[in-house]
Design a protein around this motif. Sequence first.
Motif, PDB file in Angstrom:
ATOM      1  N   ALA A 191      10.557  10.599   3.843  1.00 34.89           N
ATOM      2  CA  ALA A 191      10.510  11.461   2.468  1.00 34.89           C
ATOM      3  C   ALA A 191       9.815  12.191   1.832  1.00 34.89           C
ATOM      4  CB  ALA A 191      11.967  11.456   2.348  1.00 34.89           C
ATOM      5  N   PHE A 192       9.023  10.615   2.129  1.00 34.50           N
ATOM      6  CA  PHE A 192       7.246  10.791   1.150  1.00 34.50           C
ATOM      7  C   PHE A 192       6.519  12.240   1.978  1.00 34.50           C
ATOM      8  CE2 PHE A 192       3.321   8.995  -0.287  1.00 34.50           C
ATOM      9  CZ  PHE A 192       3.149   9.212  -1.328  1.00 34.50           C
ATOM     10  N   VAL A 193       6.606  12.130   2.994  1.00 35.83           N
ATOM     11  CA  VAL A 193       5.189  13.495   4.177  1.00 35.83           C
ATOM     12  C   VAL A 193       6.151  14.475   3.762  1.00 35.83           C
ATOM     13  CG1 VAL A 193       4.840  14.240   6.017  1.00 35.83           C
ATOM     14  CG2 VAL A 193       4.213  11.744   4.824  1.00 35.83           C
ATOM     15  N   GLY A 194       7.578  14.591   3.873  1.00 29.23           N
ATOM     16  CA  GLY A 194       8.597  15.990   3.779  1.00 29.23           C
ATOM     17  C   GLY A 194       9.045  16.303   2.574  1.00 29.23           C
ATOM     18  N   THR A 221       2.140   5.598   5.106  1.00 26.05           N
ATOM     19  CA  THR A 221       2.481   6.334   4.384  1.00 26.05           C
ATOM     20  C   THR A 221       3.548   7.640   5.160  1.00 26.05           C
ATOM     21  OG1 THR A 221       0.407   7.992   4.127  1.00 26.05           O
ATOM     22  CG2 THR A 221       1.382   6.276   2.589  1.00 26.05           C
ATOM     23  N   ASP A 222       3.218   8.006   6.182  1.00 23.87           N
ATOM     24  CA  ASP A 222       3.595   9.197   7.487  1.00 23.87           C
ATOM     25  C   ASP A 222       3.741   8.108   7.921  1.00 23.87           C
ATOM     26  OD1 ASP A 222       4.795  11.001   8.778  1.00 23.87           O
ATOM     27  OD2 ASP A 222       1.948  12.034   8.863  1.00 23.87           O
ATOM     28  N   ARG A 245      -3.225   9.047   9.912  1.00 22.94           N
ATOM     29  CA  ARG A 245      -2.735  10.397   9.676  1.00 22.94           C
ATOM     30  C   ARG A 245      -1.900  10.465   8.379  1.00 22.94           C
ATOM     31  NH1 ARG A 245       0.967  10.410  13.513  1.00 22.94           N
ATOM     32  NH2 ARG A 245       2.162   9.360  12.193  1.00 22.94           N
ATOM     33  N   GLY A 246      -1.495   9.198   7.708  1.00 21.69           N
ATOM     34  CA  GLY A 246      -1.387   9.617   6.625  1.00 21.69           C
ATOM     35  C   GLY A 246      -2.045  10.062   5.374  1.00 21.69           C
ATOM     36  N   GLY A 281       1.531  -1.281  -0.279  1.00 22.36           N
ATOM     37  CA  GLY A 281       0.508   0.111  -0.194  1.00 22.36           C
ATOM     38  C   GLY A 281       1.074   1.040   0.308  1.00 22.36           C
ATOM     39  N   THR A 282       2.435   1.154   1.114  1.00 20.47           N
ATOM     40  CA  THR A 282       2.844   2.257   0.797  1.00 20.47           C
ATOM     41  C   THR A 282       3.259   2.208  -1.066  1.00 20.47           C
ATOM     42  OG1 THR A 282       4.017   1.925   2.875  1.00 20.47           O
ATOM     43  CG2 THR A 282       4.613   3.124   1.875  1.00 20.47           C
TER      44      THR A 282
END
Length: 562
Positions: free
Chosen positions: A426-429, A332-333, A466-467, A304-305
């Motif tokens: 990094a995906f969130v940032g 994801t987060d 949260r993601g 899923g990620t």
Amino acid sequence: MAALSLRRPVNPGVEGPGADFYATATTAWLKLLAEQPARILGQQVSYWGETLRHFAETQQAMARGQFTPPPQDLPKDRRFSNPLWESHPFFSFVRRQYFINADAMEKAAYDLEIDDVIERRRVEWFTRQIIDMMAPTNFLATNPDALEKAVATEGESLVQGLENLVRDVEQNGGEIVVSLADRNAFTVGENIGTTEGTVVARTHLYELIQYKPSTPQVHAVPVVMFPPWINKYYILDLKPQNSLIKWIVDQGFTLYVVAWKNPDVSYADTGMDDYVLAYLEVMDRIQDLTGEQKVNAVGYCIAGTTLALTLALLKKRGDDRVNSATFFTTLTDFADQGEFTTYLQDDFVDGIEGEVKDNGILPASLMTRTFSFLRANDLVWGPAVRSYMLGETPPAFDLLFWNGDGTNLPGRMAVEYLRGLCQKNAFVGEGYDVLGERVRISDVTLPLCAIACETDHIAPWRDSWRGIAQMASTDRTFVLSESGHIAGIINPPSKKKYGHYTSDAGFGGESEDWLKQGQYHEGSWWNGWGEWLAKRSGGLVEPRDPGEGFGPAPGEFVHERA
């Protein structure tokens, strides 16, 4: 000894915490000793006072001939379910002293002044591991169940326990990994993983299975499911009664499922880009087979990620082939690393990096051990006691059989995932680079549904929520299932075992706000999700026969053991 000699050397970094961890704990204790010596002294006085009082009370009772111990106000713990833990003076004494010791260790760890939240979590986690490891139930001399059975069987249970130990060490290349289930009880494709289908594509990294339709008509838009490559896909198809794969087919969907290759050292340079590219190839193949321009995608756990990364990449490219996405227990987060905090620090990740540099893969045995110690009493010590001290045969349990059928991970992919996604988030940032594009979580904009599980210790539901909250989709549905990472997903409507929550609160607040405004529904979330998916799957068309392809499901890759 011969079996143990098969164990190959592994990087020390994956065997325990690094020197910095010990330095942090030692420094905190010395600081407390220097600044608050009375607090340290108080801890010791309290512990020894409790211990001596316990000893004196037991001695006095024995002197008066009171061989039945007095009732003890101790925590309920199923490890101590044998009546002798309460009725026998020796075992009663050992049990109470264990809880005194455990309480003292927890308080000592809690009192350490460690400002770094991560290091504090690690100290408390390792303290808990030591407490669990030293439980009297884990030792023959202080386990009444093992002693009773040894007497009753004239020692045969201990002999069988040794046989079980040797078997496990031999099967795992010199590593002591306790078998959770009977390896000979199941064969994938015969008594589990039996839903009828065809392998319609095969590459070096995956097989694509198309399942045979079971309804007179099917929805036009096909569904493709990406299971995690940390485990085998047949968790979704254990048996007909609880098979999510069969259920989806029976709802009138054309279903494709990816069966990932169990990599060997030749896959050392396979990275996250290769898996994303495989996602795109799979979608291309499904479009060719069905003639449809759209697909509905499902990703479970790490798959899923990776699905989220793929969706963000497609958005960057202006490609709208995915009509909707569903995430099962997906993170994801990674801002809060939860129970994986201990394993996601540099000392352990450095060890993994050294391991894969030497061997090309992250072995399945190491992954199994890592996940098992998150629930050590249930997945390590309890099974070891039953197998090695009680001499019991591992149960014929399909879920535990699957749990022991792990897969290796390509070295490059494992490091990229741990460094870039878990550690750097990094995906969130700042963004994560995928096939030449820098993608972010806000690039996910299509309709989506996410299923999280209330007691999931691998992908905690609040972190999953949260993601999803940070994705830019205007059409978002979040469902919270009861139970954990597996049982909350493999929860067929027929069993009516676990309920689920939905909420109209939206994603503007926090996860707790979502839950406070949530509504509880009895039974499985499958039916609700099926309705959600049907609305995004177009009209009905003639069923699609997968033909002969490359052979019948479950294919070849699923049979490869690590």
